[in-house]
Design a protein around this motif. Sequence first.
Motif, mmCIF file in Angstrom:
data_model
loop_
_atom_site.group_PDB
_atom_site.id
_atom_site.type_symbol
_atom_site.label_atom_id
_atom_site.label_comp_id
_atom_site.label_asym_id
_atom_site.label_seq_id
_atom_site.Cartn_x
_atom_site.Cartn_y
_atom_site.Cartn_z
ATOM 1 N N TYR A 26 0.828 -1.208 0.000
ATOM 2 C CA TYR A 26 0.000 0.000 0.000
ATOM 3 C C TYR A 26 0.864 1.260 0.000
ATOM 4 N N SER A 84 -4.769 6.507 1.483
ATOM 5 C CA SER A 84 -5.832 6.277 2.456
ATOM 6 C C SER A 84 -5.805 4.831 2.955
ATOM 7 N N LYS A 85 -5.613 3.884 2.053
ATOM 8 C CA LYS A 85 -5.516 2.475 2.464
ATOM 9 C C LYS A 85 -4.299 2.258 3.357
ATOM 10 N N ARG A 136 -2.674 4.515 5.268
ATOM 11 C CA ARG A 136 -2.872 5.146 6.585
ATOM 12 C C ARG A 136 -3.914 4.388 7.406
ATOM 13 N N SER A 137 -4.959 3.892 6.757
ATOM 14 C CA SER A 137 -5.984 3.129 7.477
ATOM 15 C C SER A 137 -5.401 1.847 8.059
ATOM 16 N N GLU A 138 -4.560 1.177 7.292
ATOM 17 C CA GLU A 138 -3.913 -0.043 7.781
ATOM 18 C C GLU A 138 -3.002 0.267 8.970
ATOM 19 N N GLU A 181 -3.312 2.810 11.052
ATOM 20 C CA GLU A 181 -4.179 3.157 12.187
ATOM 21 C C GLU A 181 -4.803 1.914 12.810
ATOM 22 N N MET A 182 -5.208 0.970 11.972
ATOM 23 C CA MET A 182 -5.790 -0.268 12.494
ATOM 24 C C MET A 182 -4.761 -1.033 13.318
ATOM 25 N N SER A 206 -4.076 0.817 16.594
ATOM 26 C CA SER A 206 -5.182 0.747 17.545
ATOM 27 C C SER A 206 -5.149 -0.561 18.332
#
Length: 185
Positions: free
Chosen positions: A139, A160-161, A163-165, A167-168, A171
């Motif tokens: 990504y 976006s993919k 950064r989302s990965e 962040e996941m 978390s």
Amino acid sequence: MKVKDLICNVMRLAGRTSAADSIENGAPTDEAARLKRALLTYLNAVLDELARGYFPLDTEEQMRSQNGVYAFGDFLKAPVKINRVTDGEKPIEWHICPDYLQTDCKNVTVYYEYLPPELSEDDEFFYPVFAVSPRLAEYGMLAEYYLVAGDGGAYNVWESKYRSEIEMLLSRSTVKERIPPRRWI
């Protein structure tokens, strides 16, 4: 997974199937070879970013010096941040200079964060933090590819993919003494 296979996966995701096929067949065209070198650069940049900002790599190293000067070039891994220095179990005072670490002790243990070594196409993909997978690296590489190519729409999708990965994964981990970049937003 070999880095070369990772690069070919990224080429296919970017719609460059013929370049990926030519690399896998062992007869890359000039364009495919340039693209492979660029993607290898993007991979190393992504791993560098992950180590510096999101998934730091920690180690400790015992060192010896006659004058208390420990050159950064003598460290086994490329240090990014010195966390602490001890003499045995006792913390000691230390000072960072441009090319070395200065202490008053001849035998020390240095606890520091480091950068992963640069990968080549023949290396196995490996990141010491288990959470960082080849998919996350793909990504990030695709986001870099589209950024350099000037395709803002595709860049935004892959960024976006990526950064989302991140962040996941963050978390699911515990927050230590620092908050990674843009995590507080």
